[in-house]
Scaffold this motif. Structure first.
Motif, short mmCIF file in Angstrom:
data_model
loop_
_atom_site.label_atom_id
_atom_site.label_comp_id
_atom_site.label_asym_id
_atom_site.label_seq_id
_atom_site.Cartn_x
_atom_site.Cartn_y
_atom_site.Cartn_z
N SER A 25 35.66 67.05 17.47
CA SER A 25 35.55 66.77 16.03
C SER A 25 36.46 65.64 15.57
O SER A 25 36.39 65.22 14.42
CB SER A 25 35.85 68.03 15.24
N ASN A 75 30.48 74.23 21.87
CA ASN A 75 31.45 74.03 20.78
C ASN A 75 32.48 75.13 20.65
O ASN A 75 33.68 74.87 20.56
CB ASN A 75 30.69 73.84 19.47
N HIS A 115 26.91 74.17 14.99
CA HIS A 115 27.29 73.75 16.34
C HIS A 115 26.96 74.82 17.36
O HIS A 115 26.94 76.01 17.05
CB HIS A 115 28.79 73.43 16.36
N THR A 119 24.55 66.93 21.50
CA THR A 119 25.67 67.66 20.91
C THR A 119 25.40 67.77 19.41
O THR A 119 24.49 67.13 18.89
CB THR A 119 27.02 66.95 21.13
N ASP A 120 26.18 68.56 18.71
CA ASP A 120 25.99 68.75 17.27
C ASP A 120 24.62 69.34 16.99
O ASP A 120 23.75 68.72 16.36
CB ASP A 120 26.16 67.43 16.50
N HIS A 130 31.95 68.29 23.01
CA HIS A 130 32.21 68.67 21.61
C HIS A 130 32.86 70.05 21.52
O HIS A 130 32.55 70.85 20.63
CB HIS A 130 30.90 68.62 20.80
N GLU A 168 26.50 70.27 24.17
CA GLU A 168 27.55 70.88 23.35
C GLU A 168 27.88 72.30 23.82
O GLU A 168 27.00 73.10 24.12
CB GLU A 168 27.09 70.91 21.89
N HIS A 205 20.77 70.07 12.90
CA HIS A 205 22.18 69.88 12.53
C HIS A 205 22.22 69.46 11.07
O HIS A 205 21.25 68.87 10.58
CB HIS A 205 22.78 68.81 13.44
#
Ligand SMILES: [Zn+2]
Ligand SMILES: [Zn+2]
Length: 266
Positions: free
Chosen positions: A11, A172, A197, A148-149, A222, A170, A127
């Motif tokens: 992040s 997370n 996430h 990711t995300d 991530h 990801e 997302h």
């Protein structure tokens, strides 16, 4: 030769270099220009040899260094129209000035485009950004997927991630660490939502199920610094893969926030 170097992930800034023998793409520009250049040099790459920047979405951990980097290197930036609009508005609100990019190219999710000899396919991910995408890259017979995300992995994303030699995915948070951790409840809810996430458990479910098993390398990316631990994420991914005995050759790697990962070369 094709290679992938995750310069930073998390992040506080995301950036990855995907390159073929003749083309070098920066995926997201979440670090400052100076730090991006420093980390590229640390992995043996010259920032001035970048061919283009492609952007996944407008959150600041993906675009923080974008305007300065694109101007300094004088290279094209590829993003979707809605993402560009949201990014430009955010920069204008913060600085009072309309950001300028030397060369801007628009793409649409689902439509393949080409940068040098690399085929780039953007695909929609769930997302909370205006038009977020993941990417697959194809060059010299090698396929690389980056996602990711994303709050969860829908079937459409599973389809795009088939046949990849490298997956950057990801991982997370650990759900229990998030639940008992320091975030306010509203933030916890956002992270856990369908447009937040991806948890270690959700990634593990993908790896144990829909995943086709074809990647030589799976990079966990991530990771939350508050709500995860690299070894917790790694264990969960490796356990999921070990349930499928044929997949033991899949190597799990961890992308870091603090330093560039050793490049994966194929
Ligand atoms: Zn992010
Ligand atoms: Zn984001």
């Amino acid at each position: 030769m094709v290679s992938v170097s995750v310069l930073a992930s998390g992040s506080r800034g995301n950036s990855t270099v995907v390159q073929s023998s003749s083309t070098r793409i920066l995926v997201d520009a979440g670090l400052s220009c100076r730090e991006t250049c420093r980390r590229m040099k640390a992995t043996g790459d010259d920032p001035h040899s970048l061919s283009a920047i492609v952007i996944t979405h407008e959150h600041s951990d993906h675009v923080h260094g974008l305007a300065v980097l694109a101007r300094k290197l004088n290279i094209p930036v590829y993003m979707t129209g809605p993402t560009h609009h949201a990014w430009a508005r955010a920069v204008r609100d913060a600085t009072g000035e309309k950001p300028e990019l030397p060369k801007l190219e628009f793409f649409s999710s689902g439509r393949k485009f080409q940068v040098g000899d690399i085929d780039v396919t953007p695909f929609t991910i769930p997302h909370d950004a205006v038009d977020p995408v993941g990417f697959t890259f194809r060059a010299e017979g090698i396929r690389i997927g980056i996602a990711t995300d994303l709050g969860y992995i829908p079937a459409s994303v599973c389809d795009h991630l088939r046949g990849c030699d490298v997956l950057v995915l990801e991982s997370n948070h650990d759900l229990e660490m998030l639940r008992v951790g320091p975030y306010p409840w509203s933030v916890k809810q956002r992270v856990m939502s369908r447009v937040g996430h991806l948890s270690n458990a959700a990634l593990a479910q993908f790896l144990a199920g829909e995943y086709d098993g074809g990647a030589s390398y799976i990079v966990l990316a991530h990771l939350s610094e508050q709500n995860n631990h690299p070894e917790v994420a790694r264990r969960e991914a490796e356990n999921a893969l070990s349930e499928r005995r044929s997949l033991l050759y899949n190597q799990v790697m961890l992308a870091s926030q603090e330093q560039a990962m050793h490049p994966i070369r194929l």
